[in-house]
Design a protein around this motif. Structure first.
Motif, short mmCIF file in Angstrom:
data_model
loop_
_atom_site.label_atom_id
_atom_site.label_comp_id
_atom_site.label_asym_id
_atom_site.label_seq_id
_atom_site.Cartn_x
_atom_site.Cartn_y
_atom_site.Cartn_z
N GLY A 98 0.80 -1.23 0.00
CA GLY A 98 0.00 0.00 0.00
C GLY A 98 0.82 1.27 0.00
O GLY A 98 0.30 2.37 -0.12
N LEU A 100 3.98 3.57 -1.51
CA LEU A 100 4.82 3.76 -2.70
C LEU A 100 6.07 4.58 -2.42
O LEU A 100 6.87 4.82 -3.32
N HIS A 101 6.24 5.03 -1.19
CA HIS A 101 7.42 5.85 -0.87
C HIS A 101 8.67 4.99 -0.91
O HIS A 101 8.75 3.96 -0.25
N ASP A 102 9.65 5.46 -1.69
CA ASP A 102 10.86 4.63 -1.77
C ASP A 102 12.17 5.39 -1.60
O ASP A 102 13.24 4.79 -1.69
N SER A 146 10.02 -0.87 5.26
CA SER A 146 9.89 0.58 5.34
C SER A 146 8.42 0.96 5.15
O SER A 146 7.72 0.37 4.33
N THR A 150 1.02 6.35 8.08
CA THR A 150 0.44 5.72 9.26
C THR A 150 -0.54 4.61 8.83
O THR A 150 -0.68 3.60 9.51
N ALA A 196 18.83 6.03 7.79
CA ALA A 196 19.53 5.01 7.02
C ALA A 196 20.88 4.63 7.66
O ALA A 196 21.29 3.47 7.61
#
Ligand code: B1M
Length: 207
Positions: A98, A100-102, A146, A150, A196
């Protein structure tokens, strides 16, 4: 000498050409890859994040900044990898279902590679079942999840449960802006890293 402030400003403007040029110049001049990453690329993207949160820029600006950062990161990644001394272990890193932040996930991948890990980048929007399949294929010692939303944090718990049900024998670390150590404890993750660089230390300690 390569100007890292100009690099971060190029990321902020979404100016791919300049971001790539300055990154190439900094690399050619022998600047430490970690410095180029932290003081140029991450600095620019963090600034965009603050402005996005304050509704001072919108999704299109964020996207073009992210693209400029990604283009520059393509040049930098091999240099970060080269800086690694010896293979530390094998890791699988991905963004949960769900989500898509990468950008942050990619940074974790790069930093781990830079620290000498062999890393499989699982991508984004990975369902628990897909994560299990990728974990089995990669035979990773450390798996990183990752999440930036929320609303996608619960997918971390589902993924960890799927690993347990499928007998995946790897340490699981989690991270992302809304994630906390308390949440990691609650869902049975082996560890949480705020950024990171900390993810590298954590992955090493989990081996
Ligand atoms: Co989105 N977005 N976004 N977004 N986006 C956030 C996360 C948000 C906080 C912005 C806001 O409203 N202030 C908000 C989430 C709110 C919430 O849930 N509480 C949000 C929202 C709402 C959304 C959408 C729902 C917007 C919409 O469509 N209405 C949508 C969701 C899409 C989806 O995923 N299904 C969406 C979309 C997008 C874009 C596509 C436009 C773009 C993503 C581009 C991409 O990733 N390729 C985007 C971006 C860029 C952001 C912000 C501005 C920046 C995120 C980022 O890349 N930061 C973000 C606002 C913000 O963070 N201030 C926001 C830089 C990056 C280096 O940091 O990813 O946090 P980060 O990674 C850090 C640490 O968290 C950590 O290490 C990194 C640094 O070293 N880390 C780990 C990350 N993963 C880790 C894993 C680890 C360990 C550490 O171990 C495994």
């Amino acid at each position: 000498m390569a100007d890292l402030k100009a690099l971060s400003e190029a990321v902020i403007r979404g100016d791919q050409k300049t971001a790539v040029e300055i990154t190439r110049q900094a690399i050619d001049e022998g600047m430490a890859p970690g410095t180029i990453l932290a003081d140029g690329l991450i600095a620019g993207m963090n600034f965009i994040g603050v402005r996005f949160k304050a509704n001072e820029v919108y999704i299109p600006e964020v996207l073009i900044a992210a693209r400029a950062m990604k283009m520059a990161m393509e040049l930098l990644e091999p240099k970060l990898v080269e800086a690694g001394v010896k293979p530390m272990g094998k890791a699988l890193i991905g963004t949960v279902q769900g989500d898509l932040h990468d950008i942050g996930k990619n940074l974790v991948v790069m930093m781990l590679k830079g620290a000498g890990f062999e890393v499989v980048d699982g991508g984004v929007d990975i369902s628990p079942d897909d994560f299990v399949a990728k974990a089995k294929a990669a035979n990773a010692q450390v798996i990183g999840l990752s999440a930036l939303l929320t609303t996608t944090m619960p997918a971390m718990e589902k993924t960890i449960k799927a690993f347990k049900d499928a007998g995946v024998d790897a340490k699981v670390m989690i991270g992302g802006a809304p994630v906390t150590q308390g949440y990691a404890d609650k869902i049975g993750a082996d560890g949480y890293a705020a950024d990171a660089a900390s993810a590298v230390d954590l992955a090493k300690s989990l081996l």
